[in-house]
Motif scaffolding. Structure first.
Motif, PDB file in Angstrom:
ATOM      1  N   MET A  41       0.871  -1.277   0.166  1.00 38.08           N
ATOM      2  CA  MET A  41      -0.100   0.192  -0.048  1.00 38.08           C
ATOM      3  C   MET A  41       0.858   1.256   0.191  1.00 38.08           C
ATOM      4  SD  MET A  41      -3.088   0.985   2.718  1.00 38.08           S
ATOM      5  CE  MET A  41      -4.073   2.518   2.591  1.00 38.08           C
ATOM      6  N   LEU A  42       0.737   2.163  -0.967  1.00 43.16           N
ATOM      7  CA  LEU A  42       1.398   3.481  -1.062  1.00 43.16           C
ATOM      8  C   LEU A  42       1.458   4.330   0.237  1.00 43.16           C
ATOM      9  CD1 LEU A  42       2.967   4.603  -3.357  1.00 43.16           C
ATOM     10  CD2 LEU A  42       1.063   6.005  -4.139  1.00 43.16           C
ATOM     11  N   GLU A  43       0.387   4.241   0.779  1.00 41.23           N
ATOM     12  CA  GLU A  43       0.602   5.093   2.160  1.00 41.23           C
ATOM     13  C   GLU A  43       1.317   4.468   3.242  1.00 41.23           C
ATOM     14  OE1 GLU A  43      -2.705   6.651   5.528  1.00 41.23           O
ATOM     15  OE2 GLU A  43      -3.476   6.001   3.573  1.00 41.23           O
ATOM     16  N   THR A  44       1.250   3.458   3.387  1.00 42.08           N
ATOM     17  CA  THR A  44       2.227   2.546   4.141  1.00 42.08           C
ATOM     18  C   THR A  44       3.890   2.826   3.807  1.00 42.08           C
ATOM     19  OG1 THR A  44       0.484   1.035   4.348  1.00 42.08           O
ATOM     20  CG2 THR A  44       2.880   0.271   5.079  1.00 42.08           C
ATOM     21  N   LYS A  45       3.974   2.545   2.594  1.00 36.43           N
ATOM     22  CA  LYS A  45       5.522   2.872   1.995  1.00 36.43           C
ATOM     23  C   LYS A  45       6.008   4.283   2.439  1.00 36.43           C
ATOM     24  CE  LYS A  45       5.862  -0.324  -1.809  1.00 36.43           C
ATOM     25  NZ  LYS A  45       6.497  -0.260  -3.153  1.00 36.43           N
ATOM     26  N   ILE A  46       4.976   5.358   2.358  1.00 37.73           N
ATOM     27  CA  ILE A  46       5.513   6.708   2.709  1.00 37.73           C
ATOM     28  C   ILE A  46       5.797   6.651   4.185  1.00 37.73           C
ATOM     29  CG2 ILE A  46       4.626   9.127   2.714  1.00 37.73           C
ATOM     30  CD1 ILE A  46       3.138   8.527   0.081  1.00 37.73           C
ATOM     31  N   ILE A  47       4.852   6.186   4.914  1.00 45.49           N
ATOM     32  CA  ILE A  47       5.111   6.337   6.415  1.00 45.49           C
ATOM     33  C   ILE A  47       6.417   5.382   6.705  1.00 45.49           C
ATOM     34  CG2 ILE A  47       3.708   5.330   8.472  1.00 45.49           C
ATOM     35  CD1 ILE A  47       1.322   6.158   7.190  1.00 45.49           C
ATOM     36  N   ASN A  48       6.452   4.310   6.178  1.00 49.38           N
ATOM     37  CA  ASN A  48       7.728   3.515   6.405  1.00 49.38           C
ATOM     38  C   ASN A  48       9.030   4.002   5.875  1.00 49.38           C
ATOM     39  OD1 ASN A  48       6.294   1.564   7.812  1.00 49.38           O
ATOM     40  ND2 ASN A  48       6.075   0.204   6.028  1.00 49.38           N
ATOM     41  N   TYR A  49       9.033   5.203   5.040  1.00 51.55           N
ATOM     42  CA  TYR A  49      10.137   5.930   4.587  1.00 51.55           C
ATOM     43  C   TYR A  49      11.136   6.134   5.647  1.00 51.55           C
ATOM     44  CZ  TYR A  49      13.255   9.429   3.333  1.00 51.55           C
ATOM     45  OH  TYR A  49      14.507  10.245   3.033  1.00 51.55           O
ATOM     46  N   LEU A  50      10.625   6.109   7.101  1.00 48.04           N
ATOM     47  CA  LEU A  50      11.519   6.206   8.175  1.00 48.04           C
ATOM     48  C   LEU A  50      12.563   5.063   8.236  1.00 48.04           C
ATOM     49  CD1 LEU A  50       9.388   7.202  11.014  1.00 48.04           C
ATOM     50  CD2 LEU A  50      11.092   8.625  10.466  1.00 48.04           C
ATOM     51  N   SER A  51      12.313   4.186   7.897  1.00 48.45           N
ATOM     52  CA  SER A  51      13.286   2.971   7.796  1.00 48.45           C
ATOM     53  C   SER A  51      14.243   2.961   6.393  1.00 48.45           C
ATOM     54  CB  SER A  51      12.485   1.523   7.726  1.00 48.45           C
ATOM     55  OG  SER A  51      11.602   1.542   8.947  1.00 48.45           O
ATOM     56  N   HIS A  52      13.642   3.782   5.683  1.00 53.53           N
ATOM     57  CA  HIS A  52      14.586   4.005   4.348  1.00 53.53           C
ATOM     58  C   HIS A  52      15.170   5.466   4.057  1.00 53.53           C
ATOM     59  CE1 HIS A  52      13.369   0.294   2.801  1.00 53.53           C
ATOM     60  NE2 HIS A  52      12.121   0.368   3.641  1.00 53.53           N
ATOM     61  N   LEU A  53      15.618   6.290   5.119  1.00 52.40           N
ATOM     62  CA  LEU A  53      15.937   7.637   5.078  1.00 52.40           C
ATOM     63  C   LEU A  53      17.025   7.701   4.008  1.00 52.40           C
ATOM     64  CD1 LEU A  53      15.992   8.529   8.924  1.00 52.40           C
ATOM     65  CD2 LEU A  53      14.212   9.344   7.122  1.00 52.40           C
ATOM     66  N   GLU A  54      16.809   8.899   3.216  1.00 53.89           N
ATOM     67  CA  GLU A  54      17.589   9.247   2.174  1.00 53.89           C
ATOM     68  C   GLU A  54      17.841   8.215   1.170  1.00 53.89           C
ATOM     69  OE1 GLU A  54      21.276  10.897   3.908  1.00 53.89           O
ATOM     70  OE2 GLU A  54      20.223  12.083   5.301  1.00 53.89           O
ATOM     71  N   ASP A  55      17.244   7.184   1.033  1.00 51.55           N
ATOM     72  CA  ASP A  55      17.322   6.268  -0.084  1.00 51.55           C
ATOM     73  C   ASP A  55      16.552   6.693  -1.214  1.00 51.55           C
ATOM     74  OD1 ASP A  55      16.999   4.100  -1.672  1.00 51.55           O
ATOM     75  OD2 ASP A  55      16.706   2.618  -0.330  1.00 51.55           O
ATOM     76  N   SER A  56      17.202   7.385  -2.243  1.00 50.67           N
ATOM     77  CA  SER A  56      16.609   7.958  -3.383  1.00 50.67           C
ATOM     78  C   SER A  56      16.024   6.842  -4.311  1.00 50.67           C
ATOM     79  CB  SER A  56      17.605   8.810  -4.118  1.00 50.67           C
ATOM     80  OG  SER A  56      18.735   7.977  -4.722  1.00 50.67           O
ATOM     81  N   ASP A  57      16.281   5.679  -4.387  1.00 48.54           N
ATOM     82  CA  ASP A  57      15.631   4.811  -4.923  1.00 48.54           C
ATOM     83  C   ASP A  57      14.327   4.369  -4.698  1.00 48.54           C
ATOM     84  OD1 ASP A  57      17.805   4.654  -7.010  1.00 48.54           O
ATOM     85  OD2 ASP A  57      18.732   3.167  -5.898  1.00 48.54           O
ATOM     86  N   TYR A  58      14.309   4.151  -3.291  1.00 47.70           N
ATOM     87  CA  TYR A  58      13.129   3.927  -2.591  1.00 47.70           C
ATOM     88  C   TYR A  58      12.166   5.014  -2.890  1.00 47.70           C
ATOM     89  CZ  TYR A  58       9.852   2.739   1.315  1.00 47.70           C
ATOM     90  OH  TYR A  58       8.658   2.464   1.998  1.00 47.70           O
ATOM     91  N   MET A  59      12.425   6.348  -2.735  1.00 45.73           N
ATOM     92  CA  MET A  59      11.634   7.477  -2.915  1.00 45.73           C
ATOM     93  C   MET A  59      11.136   7.505  -4.366  1.00 45.73           C
ATOM     94  SD  MET A  59      13.279  10.607  -0.703  1.00 45.73           S
ATOM     95  CE  MET A  59      15.037  10.328  -0.775  1.00 45.73           C
ATOM     96  N   ALA A  60      11.886   7.111  -5.288  1.00 39.72           N
ATOM     97  CA  ALA A  60      11.761   7.128  -6.670  1.00 39.72           C
ATOM     98  C   ALA A  60      10.573   6.065  -6.989  1.00 39.72           C
ATOM     99  CB  ALA A  60      13.052   6.910  -7.647  1.00 39.72           C
ATOM    100  N   GLU A  61      10.796   5.000  -6.331  1.00 36.77           N
ATOM    101  CA  GLU A  61       9.595   3.875  -6.604  1.00 36.77           C
ATOM    102  C   GLU A  61       8.298   4.438  -6.059  1.00 36.77           C
ATOM    103  OE1 GLU A  61       8.813  -0.486  -4.829  1.00 36.77           O
ATOM    104  OE2 GLU A  61      10.736   0.312  -4.565  1.00 36.77           O
ATOM    105  N   VAL A  62       8.277   5.066  -4.979  1.00 35.56           N
ATOM    106  CA  VAL A  62       7.144   5.521  -4.379  1.00 35.56           C
ATOM    107  C   VAL A  62       6.476   6.592  -5.316  1.00 35.56           C
ATOM    108  CG1 VAL A  62       6.235   6.931  -2.553  1.00 35.56           C
ATOM    109  CG2 VAL A  62       7.631   5.128  -1.936  1.00 35.56           C
ATOM    110  N   VAL A  63       7.158   7.454  -5.847  1.00 36.07           N
ATOM    111  CA  VAL A  63       6.746   8.516  -6.544  1.00 36.07           C
ATOM    112  C   VAL A  63       6.271   8.229  -7.923  1.00 36.07           C
ATOM    113  CG1 VAL A  63       7.746  10.422  -5.091  1.00 36.07           C
ATOM    114  CG2 VAL A  63       8.937   9.644  -7.426  1.00 36.07           C
ATOM    115  N   THR A  64       6.677   7.283  -8.467  1.00 38.57           N
ATOM    116  CA  THR A  64       6.424   6.683  -9.982  1.00 38.57           C
ATOM    117  C   THR A  64       5.414   5.800  -9.770  1.00 38.57           C
ATOM    118  OG1 THR A  64       8.107   5.231  -9.662  1.00 38.57           O
ATOM    119  CG2 THR A  64       8.732   7.345 -10.970  1.00 38.57           C
ATOM    120  N   THR A  65       4.755   5.528  -8.361  1.00 40.88           N
ATOM    121  CA  THR A  65       3.761   4.738  -8.375  1.00 40.88           C
ATOM    122  C   THR A  65       2.455   5.450  -8.610  1.00 40.88           C
ATOM    123  OG1 THR A  65       4.839   3.330  -6.804  1.00 40.88           O
ATOM    124  CG2 THR A  65       2.193   3.120  -6.750  1.00 40.88           C
ATOM    125  N   PRO A  66       1.358   5.116  -9.504  1.00 40.20           N
ATOM    126  CA  PRO A  66       0.162   5.906  -9.727  1.00 40.20           C
ATOM    127  C   PRO A  66      -0.680   6.234  -8.469  1.00 40.20           C
ATOM    128  CG  PRO A  66       0.334   3.901 -11.237  1.00 40.20           C
ATOM    129  CD  PRO A  66       1.480   3.791 -10.318  1.00 40.20           C
TER     130      PRO A  66
END
Length: 275
Positions: free
Chosen positions: A1-26
Motif C-alpha cells: 500500500m502506497l500510504e504505508t510505504k510513505i510512512i515506512n520511509y523512516l526505515s529508508h531515510l535518504e534512499d533515493s531509489d526507494y523514494m523514486a519507486e514511491v513517487v512513480t507509483t500511480p
C-alpha cells in the motif's frame, strides 16, 4: 500500500531509489496529499519528512526530479500553503518547516500573510515562521522583528529574544549589521514593561556588550571567560525558548492542537509562581 510505504520511509531515510519507486507509483500525489490532510499531526509529519527528503534527492536522482517538477510540485506546494493556516498549531509548524527546507521561494507571500495573522495569536510558532522567512530571503526582514517588538502582547515581544539567538554575527562591532541589529533590539527590550521580557533581554544585552568590550579593550581571554561565565549564571530561569518547549509538551500531554493567548499567559503565570 502506497500510504504505508510513505510512512515506512523512516526505515529508508535518504534512499533515493526507494523514494523514486514511491513517487512513480500511480496515485503518489493523491496519497501524499491525503496524509498531509490527516488531522493527526504525527501521521501528517511522515508526509512532510518524505517531501523534504524527496525534494533534496532531486539533485542526484533524475527520476525524482522529473516526478517533482511535472507531477508533485504543482499540487503539493498549494496544499502545503493551504495548511499553513490549518487550525492545528503543530500542523502549521510542520508545513512551514517543510516549505522552508524545500526552498519554496514562491511561498514567501503566503508565509508573510501567516506571520501577520499569527503574530499576536501564536507566538510559539513565530521563531519557526520567522526562521524560514529569513532562510527564504524575505525582503525588509528586520521590519518583521520590529513589528514584534511593538506588539501589545508580551509573549510576542519575548519571542524576539529567542530569534536573536539564531543570528550569527562576524564581529562584535557597529560595522557588523547583524551584531548591531541584535544589540539594538536587546537594548530596546531590556526596557520592556514585562519583567520576563526585560530579564532575558538584559542578559542578552550584557552578553553582547561584553563581546563588544572584548573587541574594544583587547580583553584577556581569561578575563573574558570569567565575565561570560558570570553572566551565564545570571540567565533567567524562564526564557522564551524553555517556556515554548514546556508549553508544547503541555499541549501534547493534554491533547491540545491549538491554544489562546490567555491560555499561554496563564501557563506562564503558573510557571512564574512555581519559581
Amino acid at each position: 500500500m502506497l500510504e504505508t510505504k510513505i510512512i515506512n520511509y523512516l526505515s529508508h531515510l535518504e534512499d533515493s531509489d526507494y523514494m523514486a519507486e514511491v513517487v512513480t507509483t500511480p496515485g503518489a500525489a493523491e496519497t501524499l496529499i491525503k496524509i498531509l490532510q490527516n488531522d493527526d499531526d504525527e501521521i501528517m509529519s511522515y508526509a512532510g519528512l518524505f517531501i523534504r527528503d524527496f525534494v533534496l534527492s532531486c539533485s542526484r536522482n533524475e527520476t525524482c526530479k522529473i516526478s517533482w517538477e511535472t507531477q508533485l510540485e504543482p499540487v503539493i506546494i498549494p496544499e502545503l500553503e493551504r495548511l499553513v493556516f490549518a487550525e492545528n498549531h503543530f500542523i502549521r509548524k510542520q508545513v512551514i518547516y517543510t516549505l522552508g527546507k524545500i526552498c519554496s521561494y514562491d511561498s514567501v507571500p503566503v508565509l508573510l500573510q501567516a506571520f501577520y495573522q499569527y503574530r499576536e495569536s501564536d507566538p510559539i510558532l513565530l521563531p519557526r515562521l520567522i526562521g524560514e522567512l529569513f532562510w527564504l530571503g524575505v525582503e525588509n526582514s528586520w521590519d518583521l522583528l520590529d513589528s514584534m517588538v511593538n506588539s501589545q502582547y508580551y509573549t510576542t515581544r519575548w519571542a524576539v529574544i529567542n530569534l536573536l539567538g539564531e543570528f550569527i554575527y562576524h564581529s562584535p562591532s557597529e560595522e557588523d549589521g547583524t551584531f548591531s541589529m541584535k544589540y539594538n533590539f536587546s537594548e530596546k527590550l531590556r526596557n520592556d514593561p514585562h519583567p520576563l521580557v526585560k530579564a532575558e533581554a538584559e542578559n542578552e544585552y550584557q552578553l553582547l556588550a561584553l563581546n563588544h568590550r572584548k573587541l574594544q579593550e583587547n580583553m584577556s581571554k581569561s578575563d573574558y571567560k570569567k565575565q561570560r561565565k558570570d553572566l551565564k549564571k545570571l540567565e533567567p530561569c524562564l526564557t522564551f525558548f524553555r517556556v515554548s518547549l514546556q508549553f508544547s509538551r503541555y499541549m501534547v500531554t493534554n491533547n491540545l492542537s491549538t491554544y489562546t493567548m490567555q491560555e499561554l499567559e496563564t501557563f506562564i503565570d503558573n510557571k512564574t509562581q512555581q519559581l
